[in-house]
Motif scaffolding. Structure first.
Motif, PDB file in Angstrom:
ATOM      1  N   UNK A 220       0.826  -1.210   0.000  1.00 40.45           N
ATOM      2  CA  UNK A 220       0.000   0.000   0.000  1.00 40.45           C
ATOM      3  C   UNK A 220       0.858   1.256   0.000  1.00 40.45           C
ATOM      4  N   UNK A 221       1.920   1.259   0.808  1.00 39.23           N
ATOM      5  CA  UNK A 221       2.809   2.416   0.860  1.00 39.23           C
ATOM      6  C   UNK A 221       3.454   2.658  -0.504  1.00 39.23           C
ATOM      7  N   UNK A 222       3.907   1.602  -1.158  1.00 38.76           N
ATOM      8  CA  UNK A 222       4.538   1.726  -2.476  1.00 38.76           C
ATOM      9  C   UNK A 222       3.542   2.257  -3.502  1.00 38.76           C
ATOM     10  N   UNK A 223       2.340   1.708  -3.494  1.00 36.19           N
ATOM     11  CA  UNK A 223       1.342   2.124  -4.477  1.00 36.19           C
ATOM     12  C   UNK A 223       0.944   3.591  -4.280  1.00 36.19           C
TER      13      UNK A 223
ATOM     14  N   UNK B  57      -4.684   5.990  -4.950  1.00 34.61           N
ATOM     15  CA  UNK B  57      -5.406   6.481  -3.776  1.00 34.61           C
ATOM     16  C   UNK B  57      -5.300   5.460  -2.657  1.00 34.61           C
ATOM     17  N   UNK B  58      -5.624   5.878  -1.443  1.00 30.08           N
ATOM     18  CA  UNK B  58      -5.573   4.975  -0.296  1.00 30.08           C
ATOM     19  C   UNK B  58      -6.551   3.815  -0.475  1.00 30.08           C
ATOM     20  N   UNK B  59      -7.741   4.088  -1.025  1.00 26.61           N
ATOM     21  CA  UNK B  59      -8.733   3.034  -1.240  1.00 26.61           C
ATOM     22  C   UNK B  59      -8.239   2.025  -2.274  1.00 26.61           C
ATOM     23  N   UNK B  60      -7.621   2.526  -3.345  1.00 29.84           N
ATOM     24  CA  UNK B  60      -7.094   1.629  -4.383  1.00 29.84           C
ATOM     25  C   UNK B  60      -5.980   0.751  -3.816  1.00 29.84           C
ATOM     26  N   UNK B  61      -5.111   1.361  -3.014  1.00 27.67           N
ATOM     27  CA  UNK B  61      -4.013   0.600  -2.415  1.00 27.67           C
ATOM     28  C   UNK B  61      -4.537  -0.465  -1.459  1.00 27.67           C
ATOM     29  N   UNK B  62      -5.573  -0.113  -0.670  1.00 23.99           N
ATOM     30  CA  UNK B  62      -6.175  -1.092   0.243  1.00 23.99           C
ATOM     31  C   UNK B  62      -6.815  -2.231  -0.540  1.00 23.99           C
ATOM     32  N   UNK B  63      -7.443  -1.889  -1.668  1.00 21.78           N
ATOM     33  CA  UNK B  63      -8.052  -2.928  -2.508  1.00 21.78           C
ATOM     34  C   UNK B  63      -7.013  -3.868  -3.078  1.00 21.78           C
ATOM     35  N   UNK B  64      -5.850  -3.329  -3.451  1.00 15.37           N
ATOM     36  CA  UNK B  64      -4.776  -4.174  -3.968  1.00 15.37           C
ATOM     37  C   UNK B  64      -4.257  -5.115  -2.890  1.00 15.37           C
ATOM     38  N   UNK B  65      -4.171  -4.609  -1.660  1.00 17.30           N
ATOM     39  CA  UNK B  65      -3.722  -5.456  -0.552  1.00 17.30           C
ATOM     40  C   UNK B  65      -4.732  -6.578  -0.305  1.00 17.30           C
ATOM     41  N   UNK B  66      -6.030  -6.236  -0.375  1.00 12.14           N
ATOM     42  CA  UNK B  66      -7.063  -7.263  -0.196  1.00 12.14           C
ATOM     43  C   UNK B  66      -6.965  -8.318  -1.290  1.00 12.14           C
ATOM     44  N   UNK B  67      -6.705  -7.875  -2.521  1.00 14.32           N
ATOM     45  CA  UNK B  67      -6.599  -8.816  -3.632  1.00 14.32           C
ATOM     46  C   UNK B  67      -5.358  -9.687  -3.491  1.00 14.32           C
ATOM     47  N   UNK B  68      -4.294  -9.136  -2.905  1.00 13.55           N
ATOM     48  CA  UNK B  68      -3.114  -9.944  -2.591  1.00 13.55           C
ATOM     49  C   UNK B  68      -3.519 -11.152  -1.753  1.00 13.55           C
TER      50      UNK B  68
ATOM     51  N   UNK C 134       8.267  -7.128 -11.538  1.00 15.76           N
ATOM     52  CA  UNK C 134       7.320  -6.370 -12.366  1.00 15.76           C
ATOM     53  C   UNK C 134       6.916  -5.059 -11.707  1.00 15.76           C
ATOM     54  N   UNK C 135       6.976  -5.017 -10.371  1.00 14.40           N
ATOM     55  CA  UNK C 135       6.533  -3.812  -9.657  1.00 14.40           C
ATOM     56  C   UNK C 135       7.450  -2.626  -9.914  1.00 14.40           C
ATOM     57  N   UNK C 136       8.672  -2.869 -10.469  1.00 16.42           N
ATOM     58  CA  UNK C 136       9.539  -1.750 -10.840  1.00 16.42           C
ATOM     59  C   UNK C 136       8.883  -0.887 -11.922  1.00 16.42           C
ATOM     60  N   UNK C 137       7.987  -1.489 -12.700  1.00 19.84           N
ATOM     61  CA  UNK C 137       7.254  -0.749 -13.735  1.00 19.84           C
ATOM     62  C   UNK C 137       5.927  -0.311 -13.119  1.00 19.84           C
ATOM     63  N   UNK C 138       5.770   0.957 -12.752  1.00 21.39           N
ATOM     64  CA  UNK C 138       4.598   1.407 -11.987  1.00 21.39           C
ATOM     65  C   UNK C 138       3.236   0.948 -12.518  1.00 21.39           C
ATOM     66  N   UNK C 139       2.983   0.955 -13.851  1.00 24.25           N
ATOM     67  CA  UNK C 139       1.658   0.498 -14.299  1.00 24.25           C
ATOM     68  C   UNK C 139       1.338  -0.950 -13.947  1.00 24.25           C
ATOM     69  N   UNK C 140       2.388  -1.762 -13.731  1.00 23.09           N
ATOM     70  CA  UNK C 140       2.172  -3.181 -13.430  1.00 23.09           C
ATOM     71  C   UNK C 140       2.262  -3.490 -11.948  1.00 23.09           C
ATOM     72  N   UNK C 141       2.518  -2.469 -11.106  1.00 22.89           N
ATOM     73  CA  UNK C 141       2.810  -2.715  -9.697  1.00 22.89           C
ATOM     74  C   UNK C 141       1.679  -3.440  -8.975  1.00 22.89           C
ATOM     75  N   UNK C 142       0.445  -2.984  -9.182  1.00 18.45           N
ATOM     76  CA  UNK C 142      -0.684  -3.618  -8.501  1.00 18.45           C
ATOM     77  C   UNK C 142      -0.810  -5.088  -8.844  1.00 18.45           C
ATOM     78  N   UNK C 143      -0.678  -5.399 -10.144  1.00 19.78           N
ATOM     79  CA  UNK C 143      -0.763  -6.791 -10.590  1.00 19.78           C
ATOM     80  C   UNK C 143       0.424  -7.594 -10.063  1.00 19.78           C
TER      81      UNK C 143
END
Length: 386
Positions: free
Chosen positions: A235-238, A245-256, A293-302
């Protein structure tokens, strides 16, 4: 980190626990999944509330897992002196106390105390629930533990969603912990007073191959550090690097955690085809690739989601591997599980220091380095024979 293990069950001379107790076990595993998954999306909110560096915030995760280590060791010591029913009650009371501290904490030091109490209850529940249900259900113990592992995964998914839904409100989060802990107490109070005969009663010495025990302990320590590191710092990285946004980052953590749960379920058929000595390095190699892959920001969430999927099989598969190469693993298994809890204590502050010293973009290389070290150790351990 809450990992499910099923040592070879001994014959059980009593009826399996009632449905009420089984539901209580599921609720308790949901609770510890919730506990461990909240920190990642909550840390940015707490930093905004209390201030402080990322290093200081990372101590929250360390405090939780320091409590977890003590909880595991305390449960192991109390094993011969008390019943599971009594320990379940005490552990849930400790979680409830930690929830109250979380709600009322006026500053970081008190908040760290609350995290320590939550971890103390977490560690005791993690060990006792695993041992109890593995023993009490006999040959069906592995099936039951797989279901409980799913309950843990659901709780881990719900954790970030809880933070997003409450905007990180500590009162709401603490109340959620408190309600679940209190509601679970009467359910687990039905656990039989007589201790079931099972794997926890195996007091065989760990000796014979101390280097093997140490190597596997390091493998688990690095793995748990990587797992909780990704969950806690994604979440901090995203937010700080990608600009989410904080909500998007939290959603990515949940999907993890969703991917992590799926990975655990897929591990069962995979383990039928691949021996542990091949499956563990393979999954760590895939996790390394996905993390880069997270080094490339558009792919970080995935990237973080895929990393959760690939990391998931490591702990249970490596534990099976450990038992194969070190058959006298009664005491050693408890030692390894307790030692694994040091992973977040060591790794999370190092990532925080990396963040503060090199900037938030350094989070991903730091996490990738941990996974690569674990991969190297797993490859080296392939040379070990029973």
């Amino acid at each position: 980190m809450a990992e499910i293990f099923a040592p070879s069950p001994a014959p059980v001379r009593q009826r399996p626990p009632s449905l009420r107790v089984a539901i209580g076990g599921g609720a308790a595993f949901f609770l510890i999944g919730l506990l461990v998954a909240v920190y990642g999306p909550l840390i940015p909110v707490l930093r905004a509330t209390f201030g402080g560096s990322a290093t200081a915030a990372s101590l929250l995760v360390s405090a939780h897992f320091a409590g977890s280590v003590l909880g595991v060791l305390t449960a192991g010591v109390a094993d011969r002196r008390s019943t599971f029913r009594a320990r379940f009650l005490v552990e849930l009371i400790v979680v409830a106390a930690g929830a109250l501290v979380l709600m009322a904490a006026p500053a970081w030091p008190v908040l760290l105390g609350g995290a320590f109490l939550l971890g103390l209850g977490f560690g005791g529940l993690d060990l006792d629930l695993n041992v109890y249900f593995a023993s009490a259900y006999g040959e069906r113990g592995a099936v039951v533990l797989n279901l409980l592992s799913a309950a843990f995964g659901v709780g881990a998914v719900a954790g970030p969603l809880l933070v997003a839904a409450t905007d990180g409100n500590r009162l709401a989060i603490g109340c959620t912990y408190l309600v679940i802990a209190v509601a679970t107490m009467p359910l687990l109070a039905g656990a039989p007073t007589v201790l079931p005969a099972g794997p926890a009663r195996n007091r065989s010495a760990a000796g014979g191959r101390p280097l093997i025990v140490a190597a596997f302990l390091a493998l688990f320590l690095l793995y748990v550090g990587a797992e909780t590191g990704v969950a806690s710092w994604a979440a901090t990285y995203l937010i700080e690097v990608v600009g989410s946004s904080a909500d998007t980052a939290a959603g990515a953590t949940a999907t993890f955690w969703v991917a992590f749960t799926v990975g655990r379920l897929l591990a069962a058929p995979l383990s039928l085809r691949l021996p542990p000595a091949r499956l563990v390095p393979l999954t760590l190699l895939l996790a390394t690739a996905s993390m880069t892959l997270a080094w490339w920001p558009p792919a970080a969430g995935y990237s973080f989601i895929l990393t959760g999927l690939f990391l998931a099989p490591v702990f249970p598969t490596a534990l099976s591997w450990f038992v194969q190469v070190h058959p006298a693993a009664g005491t050693s298994t408890a030692l390894v599980i307790a030692g694994a809890s040091f992973g977040p204590i060591v790794i999370s502050p190092l990532i925080g220091l990396t963040h503060d010293g090199l900037g938030p973009a350094a989070i991903v290389p730091a996490l990738a380095a941990v996974i690569i070290l674990d991969l190297g150790l797993a490859v080296a351990l392939r040379r070990v024979r029973r």
